[in-house]
Design a protein around this motif. Structure first.
Motif, PDB file in Angstrom:
ATOM      1  N   ARG A  74      51.578  41.728  38.174  1.00 49.00           N
ATOM      2  CA  ARG A  74      50.414  41.425  39.004  1.00 49.00           C
ATOM      3  C   ARG A  74      50.368  42.337  40.221  1.00 49.00           C
ATOM      4  O   ARG A  74      51.399  42.763  40.743  1.00 49.00           O
ATOM      5  CB  ARG A  74      50.453  39.970  39.488  1.00 49.00           C
ATOM      6  N   ILE A  75      49.133  42.592  40.647  1.00 47.85           N
ATOM      7  CA  ILE A  75      48.929  43.317  41.904  1.00 47.85           C
ATOM      8  C   ILE A  75      49.357  42.410  43.061  1.00 47.85           C
ATOM      9  O   ILE A  75      49.021  41.227  43.090  1.00 47.85           O
ATOM     10  CB  ILE A  75      47.462  43.716  42.070  1.00 47.85           C
TER      11      ILE A  75
ATOM     12  N   VAL B 238      50.329  46.733  46.297  1.00 46.94           N
ATOM     13  CA  VAL B 238      51.428  47.138  45.418  1.00 46.94           C
ATOM     14  C   VAL B 238      50.954  47.126  43.966  1.00 46.94           C
ATOM     15  O   VAL B 238      50.437  46.118  43.481  1.00 46.94           O
ATOM     16  CB  VAL B 238      52.638  46.200  45.587  1.00 46.94           C
ATOM     17  N   LEU B 239      51.166  48.243  43.289  1.00 47.94           N
ATOM     18  CA  LEU B 239      50.832  48.361  41.869  1.00 47.94           C
ATOM     19  C   LEU B 239      52.127  48.462  41.071  1.00 47.94           C
ATOM     20  O   LEU B 239      52.774  49.521  41.055  1.00 47.94           O
ATOM     21  CB  LEU B 239      49.984  49.604  41.599  1.00 47.94           C
TER      22      LEU B 239
ATOM     23  N   PRO C  26      63.260  49.330  34.591  1.00 46.99           N
ATOM     24  CA  PRO C  26      63.430  48.998  36.006  1.00 46.99           C
ATOM     25  C   PRO C  26      62.078  48.874  36.692  1.00 46.99           C
ATOM     26  O   PRO C  26      61.084  49.413  36.219  1.00 46.99           O
ATOM     27  CB  PRO C  26      64.216  50.194  36.543  1.00 46.99           C
ATOM     28  N   ARG C  27      62.038  48.160  37.817  1.00 47.00           N
ATOM     29  CA  ARG C  27      60.785  47.928  38.519  1.00 47.00           C
ATOM     30  C   ARG C  27      60.357  49.203  39.244  1.00 47.00           C
ATOM     31  O   ARG C  27      61.021  49.682  40.156  1.00 47.00           O
ATOM     32  CB  ARG C  27      60.947  46.770  39.509  1.00 47.00           C
ATOM     33  N   ASP C  28      59.227  49.744  38.811  1.00 48.54           N
ATOM     34  CA  ASP C  28      58.666  50.936  39.439  1.00 48.54           C
ATOM     35  C   ASP C  28      57.341  50.552  40.088  1.00 48.54           C
ATOM     36  O   ASP C  28      56.607  49.692  39.584  1.00 48.54           O
ATOM     37  CB  ASP C  28      58.429  52.041  38.404  1.00 48.54           C
ATOM     38  N   TYR C  29      57.021  51.231  41.187  1.00 50.10           N
ATOM     39  CA  TYR C  29      55.836  50.864  41.951  1.00 50.10           C
ATOM     40  C   TYR C  29      55.113  52.095  42.478  1.00 50.10           C
ATOM     41  O   TYR C  29      55.725  53.139  42.729  1.00 50.10           O
ATOM     42  CB  TYR C  29      56.200  49.998  43.170  1.00 50.10           C
ATOM     43  N   ILE C  30      53.807  51.905  42.655  1.00 46.57           N
ATOM     44  CA  ILE C  30      53.015  52.754  43.546  1.00 46.57           C
ATOM     45  C   ILE C  30      52.471  51.818  44.622  1.00 46.57           C
ATOM     46  O   ILE C  30      51.817  50.810  44.311  1.00 46.57           O
ATOM     47  CB  ILE C  30      51.878  53.473  42.808  1.00 46.57           C
ATOM     48  N   VAL C  31      52.763  52.126  45.869  1.00 49.05           N
ATOM     49  CA  VAL C  31      52.417  51.242  46.987  1.00 49.05           C
ATOM     50  C   VAL C  31      51.502  51.995  47.940  1.00 49.05           C
ATOM     51  O   VAL C  31      51.831  53.092  48.405  1.00 49.05           O
ATOM     52  CB  VAL C  31      53.673  50.754  47.729  1.00 49.05           C
ATOM     53  N   LEU C  32      50.335  51.382  48.226  1.00 49.86           N
ATOM     54  CA  LEU C  32      49.401  51.919  49.210  1.00 49.86           C
ATOM     55  C   LEU C  32      49.585  51.172  50.533  1.00 49.86           C
ATOM     56  O   LEU C  32      49.721  49.945  50.531  1.00 49.86           O
ATOM     57  CB  LEU C  32      47.958  51.760  48.728  1.00 49.86           C
TER      58      LEU C  32
ATOM     59  N   ALA D  43      39.916  47.240  41.554  1.00 43.81           N
ATOM     60  CA  ALA D  43      40.097  48.657  41.233  1.00 43.81           C
ATOM     61  C   ALA D  43      41.579  48.997  41.065  1.00 43.81           C
ATOM     62  O   ALA D  43      41.957  49.785  40.182  1.00 43.81           O
ATOM     63  CB  ALA D  43      39.479  49.529  42.331  1.00 43.81           C
ATOM     64  N   ALA D  44      42.412  48.389  41.900  1.00 41.84           N
ATOM     65  CA  ALA D  44      43.849  48.622  41.794  1.00 41.84           C
ATOM     66  C   ALA D  44      44.394  48.096  40.466  1.00 41.84           C
ATOM     67  O   ALA D  44      45.258  48.718  39.829  1.00 41.84           O
ATOM     68  CB  ALA D  44      44.581  47.955  42.959  1.00 41.84           C
ATOM     69  N   GLU D  45      43.882  46.955  40.012  1.00 41.20           N
ATOM     70  CA  GLU D  45      44.317  46.392  38.732  1.00 41.20           C
ATOM     71  C   GLU D  45      43.917  47.311  37.582  1.00 41.20           C
ATOM     72  O   GLU D  45      44.706  47.551  36.644  1.00 41.20           O
ATOM     73  CB  GLU D  45      43.711  44.996  38.533  1.00 41.20           C
ATOM     74  N   ALA D  46      42.683  47.856  37.648  1.00 41.64           N
ATOM     75  CA  ALA D  46      42.247  48.798  36.619  1.00 41.64           C
ATOM     76  C   ALA D  46      43.118  50.060  36.632  1.00 41.64           C
ATOM     77  O   ALA D  46      43.475  50.601  35.578  1.00 41.64           O
ATOM     78  CB  ALA D  46      40.775  49.165  36.835  1.00 41.64           C
ATOM     79  N   LEU D  47      43.467  50.509  37.831  1.00 40.38           N
ATOM     80  CA  LEU D  47      44.319  51.686  37.946  1.00 40.38           C
ATOM     81  C   LEU D  47      45.713  51.403  37.388  1.00 40.38           C
ATOM     82  O   LEU D  47      46.313  52.259  36.729  1.00 40.38           O
ATOM     83  CB  LEU D  47      44.409  52.110  39.410  1.00 40.38           C
ATOM     84  N   ARG D  48      46.224  50.211  37.650  1.00 40.04           N
ATOM     85  CA  ARG D  48      47.547  49.859  37.118  1.00 40.04           C
ATOM     86  C   ARG D  48      47.549  49.927  35.591  1.00 40.04           C
ATOM     87  O   ARG D  48      48.503  50.430  34.972  1.00 40.04           O
ATOM     88  CB  ARG D  48      47.939  48.450  37.580  1.00 40.04           C
ATOM     89  N   LEU D  49      46.498  49.442  34.967  1.00 34.41           N
ATOM     90  CA  LEU D  49      46.402  49.500  33.510  1.00 34.41           C
ATOM     91  C   LEU D  49      46.341  50.952  33.029  1.00 34.41           C
ATOM     92  O   LEU D  49      46.921  51.301  31.991  1.00 34.41           O
ATOM     93  CB  LEU D  49      45.172  48.727  33.038  1.00 34.41           C
ATOM     94  N   THR D  50      45.651  51.799  33.790  1.00 31.20           N
ATOM     95  CA  THR D  50      45.598  53.218  33.438  1.00 31.20           C
ATOM     96  C   THR D  50      46.991  53.845  33.476  1.00 31.20           C
ATOM     97  O   THR D  50      47.382  54.585  32.572  1.00 31.20           O
ATOM     98  CB  THR D  50      44.667  53.974  34.411  1.00 31.20           C
TER      99      THR D  50
END
Length: 559
Positions: A107-108, A133-134, A140-146, A201-208
């Motif tokens: 989840r975002i 947080v995406l 392992p837990r990987d993230y992209i964080v804005l 938009a962040a959720e759509a980006l996470r799926l991408t």
């Protein structure tokens, strides 16, 4: 009281305003979906199939900026830290990762006040007050964080919640005018809120990004499958070659035993043939299993067998590169011809000479001629036909589909061989004159003191020990590992050491370093040729290639 007309007009206005607002929200939602889809298509087109998120972090983050405003971004993928803009440092982010690992993996996660959820964020709140947080993996837990910076704002409350109770004319009772006066507060440690459209938009980006990772995983699996298949082919090929070599060595031992008249003769004959094969194999592996020079092959064989008398063998004609399969047959044939000539032919006499000629035939085949002169006259062809004669007469026709013709003339042995074009890679343009090979004379070195052999194979170590003793060593110490060798260096006075480079789980480098420090001469022994790193670091130390013989060890001894 409002009249009916006014009420009806207000109701109609409300309905129209609701319709326009709904339309506006729909338009914004559609624009949001279009921007998200555009970002998806952009990233999928820009990222290669084998690309990773960390390698394309800048591309991904710059694309996000067109959809979600931010002040800084961090990528945490496979333990690698990437950052852009205003963000926590790597050390600060490591603590934040521990907190993020407690949140839902799929989840975002977003907040406009990181400090409220993670108090340690107070140390970087000036750079990152809010975060979106995406999660882009599960384990392992990987993230992209804005991140968004702090946005101090003024909030007006209906009353001061911390206002003390003041007694009035009626005691401790509230009074309407004083108790509910407007009260303003400056709110800190917060950022601009993350809007619902931005979260979607962040959720759509996470799926991408997950799609990118899945595509990358598929590519990795395919590459791994190809590598596994390639490795299996290499193992099968190696197994095939090893079996062929073992069968060839076994055949040499078996056939040589039938013609040897003593154990010492048997040892000499078998050893010579095995070393001839080794020299040929070393030459083609030095060329990465590519075609190599036939002239170089004969030069090496002549030098190894004749040493200082190598000038008695003269080569003329153009050089030619033979394919690897031809090397084994040609090396054994040349070795047997040299052996017979040294025993019974031209090379057994002081004035004897062997002439070897190369010529290119019209169909691209290689013609090799052998002519002995100055040797004892031949009264009649030999009656006894041994294994060596069989190699000379049958190897090239049988293995290469070529031709071999041997003649026993009064003036000496002559022979003609033809190597088919399939085994010939090409001829050089220049003709080499009929001159003797320029070969260095072997060193007349010998040992007189103690020697050390560092070798993890017992049989090879025993063989090396015997060779060093025959070269004059009064005592030979044998070690199978670095510790034993260092103990011998400390307790004994050594003149020379022979070091196997690879000793299973260790190398002989510490021993070489100690010998070098004490000024003790040593040589490396290896099956990897002279391109090993240790040989480069200790350039003064000779390299003896396995399988070695007494002559190769003798050449490595100090003067």
């Amino acid at each position: 009281m409002l009249g009916y007309e006014v009420r009806t007009a207000a109701e109609l206005f409300g309905q129209l305003f609701s319709f326009v607002l709904d339309q506006k929200e729909s338009d914004e939602g559609r624009d949001e979906q279009e921007r998200a889809q555009s970002l998806h298509d952009q990233l999928m087109a820009q990222l290669a199939e084998d690309a990773s998120i960390s390698d394309n972090f800048d591309t991904i983050i710059s694309g996000i900026a067109s959809v979600i405003p931010y002040d800084g971004a961090v990528g945490w993928v496979n333990g690698e830290f990437e950052s852009i803009g205003h963000t926590p440092s790597k050390e600060e982010f490591l603590g934040l990762v521990s907190f993020l690992n407690t949140t839902a993996a799929s989840r975002i996660y977003h907040t406009d006040s990181v400090v409220k959820a993670y108090p340690a964020a107070a140390g970087f709140v000036d750079r990152a007050a809010g975060m979106l947080v995406l999660p882009v993996s599960r384990a392992p837990r990987d993230y992209i964080v804005l991140f968004r910076r702090e946005l101090a704002k003024s909030v007006t409350w209906a009353g001061n919640p911390d206002k003390p109770v003041v007694s009035g004319p009626n005691g401790d009772r509230l009074t309407p005018r004083k108790s509910f006066e407007a009260w303003q507060q400056i709110v800190r440690n917060t950022s601009a809120p993350w809007q619902p459209a931005e979260v979607r938009a962040a959720e759509a980006l996470r799926l991408t990004l997950l799609e990118v990772i899945l595509r990358m995983s598929d590519a990795t699996l395919r590459e791994r499958a190809k590598a596994q298949e390639h490795q299996e082919l290499l193992i099968a090929e190696l197994n095939h070659r090893v079996r062929n070599i073992l069968s060839l060595i076994g055949g040499l031992v078996e056939q040589s035993g039938s013609e040897a008249r003593s154990i010492s003769e048997f040892t000499h004959v078998v050893g010579g043939r095995i070393h001839a094969l080794s020299r040929a194999h070393d030459l083609i592996t030095r060329q990465q299993w590519e075609p190599a020079s036939a002239r170089e092959l004969i030069r090496i064989e002549v030098e190894a067998y004749l040493g200082a008398n190598a000038e008695k063998v003269k080569i003329q004609g153009p050089d030619v590169h033979l394919r690897p399969k031809a090397f084994t047959a040609v090396s054994l044939v040349v070795h047997e011809l040299l052996t017979n000539s040294a025993k019974y032919g031209a090379l057994s006499k002081t004035n004897g000479v062997v002439q070897i000629g190369f010529a290119r035939l019209s169909d691209g085949a290689l013609s090799i001629s052998w002519l002995e002169t100055g040797g004892p006259p031949i009264q009649s062809p030999p009656v006894r036909r041994g294994f060596g004669s069989t190699i000379i007469e049958r190897s090239i026709p049988y293995e290469l589909g070529g031709r071999a013709e041997i003649r026993f003339e009064v003036t000496g042995v002559s022979a003609d061989f033809e190597i088919p074009p399939a085994h010939v890679d090409g001829f050089s343009d220049a003709l080499h004159p009929e001159t003797g090979n320029k070969m260095d004379e072997r060193k007349q070195a010998s040992l007189s003191g103690h020697a050390l052999v560092l070798e993890d194979n017992l049989i090879i170590a025993m063989d090396a020990e015997d060779m060093l003793r025959s070269l004059g060593a009064t005592e030979v110490f044998v070690a199978s590992n670095v510790k034993e060798a260092l103990d011998f260096i400390e307790s004994e006075t050594l003149q020379f050491a022979l070091l196997d480079v690879n000793l299973g789980s260790e190398t002989s480098e510490p021993v070489a370093e100690q010998l070098h420090a004490q000024g003790i001469s040593f040589a490396f022994a290896t099956g990897y040729g002279d391109s090993i790193d240790l040989a480069k670091r200790y350039s003064s130390a000779p390299v003896v290639k396995k399988p070695y013989d007494i002559d190769s060890i003798k050449a490595a001894l100090p003067n």
